[in-house]
Design an enzyme around this catalytic site. Structure first.
Site, PDB file in Angstrom:
ATOM      1  N   ASP A 208       0.810  -1.218   0.000  1.00  0.00           N
ATOM      2  CA  ASP A 208       0.000   0.000   0.000  1.00  0.00           C
ATOM      3  C   ASP A 208       0.845   1.272   0.000  1.00  0.00           C
ATOM      4  OD1 ASP A 208      -2.545   1.324   0.107  1.00  0.00           O
ATOM      5  OD2 ASP A 208      -2.231   1.718   2.237  1.00  0.00           O
ATOM      6  N   SER A 233      -6.618   5.170  -0.074  1.00  0.00           N
ATOM      7  CA  SER A 233      -6.952   3.877  -0.672  1.00  0.00           C
ATOM      8  C   SER A 233      -8.447   3.600  -0.523  1.00  0.00           C
ATOM      9  CB  SER A 233      -6.165   2.761   0.020  1.00  0.00           C
ATOM     10  OG  SER A 233      -4.777   2.995  -0.064  1.00  0.00           O
ATOM     11  N   GLN A 283      -5.199  -1.978  -6.993  1.00  0.00           N
ATOM     12  CA  GLN A 283      -5.751  -1.056  -6.001  1.00  0.00           C
ATOM     13  C   GLN A 283      -6.384   0.140  -6.696  1.00  0.00           C
ATOM     14  OE1 GLN A 283      -3.364   1.899  -3.494  1.00  0.00           O
ATOM     15  NE2 GLN A 283      -3.815   0.330  -1.971  1.00  0.00           N
TER      16      GLN A 283
END
Length: 293
Positions: A208, A233, A283
């Protein structure tokens, strides 16, 4: 093993409250919210601790629902959805202040032989030839929105040796580039043992950190560090294809096929140093240009 890596491992060692309920804490973050990679990794730890022996994680799918409070504990509740002959499925909800902040579904599988093929590893320089964060970040400190940002970034990444192949987005803000970014990473110290859950959770944690860089590059944006983009995110998915060690070099090859509607999509492949495709990642995140008065 470094003190920072010890602290990260301690962060992933959740407290078991009940049979399917765990509690985790947070570490200081670069921004005033819980780092998404942390909550994803902790949720995967919680799921993995309820899985029968001999089954390793092969995929996860997650949604970030609310901004986490780094000053409060996070409670992870695991639903044992299914234990089949080959596959195990778990659902995890992370809760703070009585509200869900994160939702994860994860699947685990017993090892079996099968058909094999993979995409080739792209070219990349040796990681040892690239500058460390300690060497690179001070060069960019004058570009950041606040003088303390470089120091906070270094502190947040002490447990991970992460090296950019090319200049990061904040180094070339204002100059659109191809929407592709590469970094090498590994834990900043050797890990004891071969527990595959620990290695996939550490890779989840790191995944991430930089995945939306490629979105920023396409538009010449420096990101939150320079203050020209606001981001977070939204959802995250990973597929674990082959065994790997998080304390050995992994190439994170990232690109963005699209951004629209205040969102950007990043997709990536993670390779071992000897060229094996270990992980695929996708993502989507909020990528907004802040309005100026």
């Amino acid at each position: 093993m470094t003190e920072a890596l010890n602290d990260l491992l301690d962060l992933l060692d959740l407290e078991r409250i009940e049979e399917n309920i765990f509690r985790g804490r947070s570490r200081s973050a670069i921004v005033p919210r819980v780092f998404g990679g942390q909550v994803a990794a902790q949720a995967l730890v919680a799921a993995g601790r309820t899985v029968p022996d001999g089954r390793t994680a092969h995929s996860l799918h997650a949604y970030f629902l609310r901004m986490g409070d780094p000053g409060a504990p996070i409670v992870y509740t695991v639903d044992r959805i299914r234990d089949g002959r080959s596959f195990t499925t778990r659902r995890v909800v992370a809760v703070q202040h009585g509200q869900p902040i994160f939702h994860l579904s994860a699947s685990f599988q017993t090892y079996e032989e099968g058909l094999e093929h993979q995409a080739d590893m792209p070219p990349a320089p040796d990681p040892e030839t690239l500058p460390t964060a300690e060497e690179a970040l001070p060069r960019y400190a004058h570009l950041f929105a606040h003088p303390s940002i470089a120091e906070r970034m270094l502190e947040a990444r002490q447990a991970v040796d992460l090296r950019y192949v090319d200049e990061p987005p904040y180094a070339t803000a204002g100059e659109p580039r191809a929407p592709r970014s590469q970094v090498w990473f590994r834990t900043n110290g050797k890990l004891d043992g071969d527990d595959p859950l620990l290695h996939v959770c550490l890779a989840t944690y790191v995944s991430d950190m930089t995945l939306l860089d490629s979105v920023l590059l396409a538009h010449g944006r420096g990101g939150w560090a320079t203050g020209d983009v606001v981001g977070a995110s939204l959802d995250h998915a990973m597929w674990f294809h082959r065994p790997f060690r998080a304390d050995e070099w992994l190439l994170y090859d990232q690109q963005s096929p699209s951004s629209s509607g205040g969102r950007g999509l990043g997709q990536a492949r993670i390779y071992t140093r000897d060229g094996r495709l270990a992980i695929s990642v996708i993502q989507e995140g909020v990528v907004r240009v802040p309005h100026r008065d």
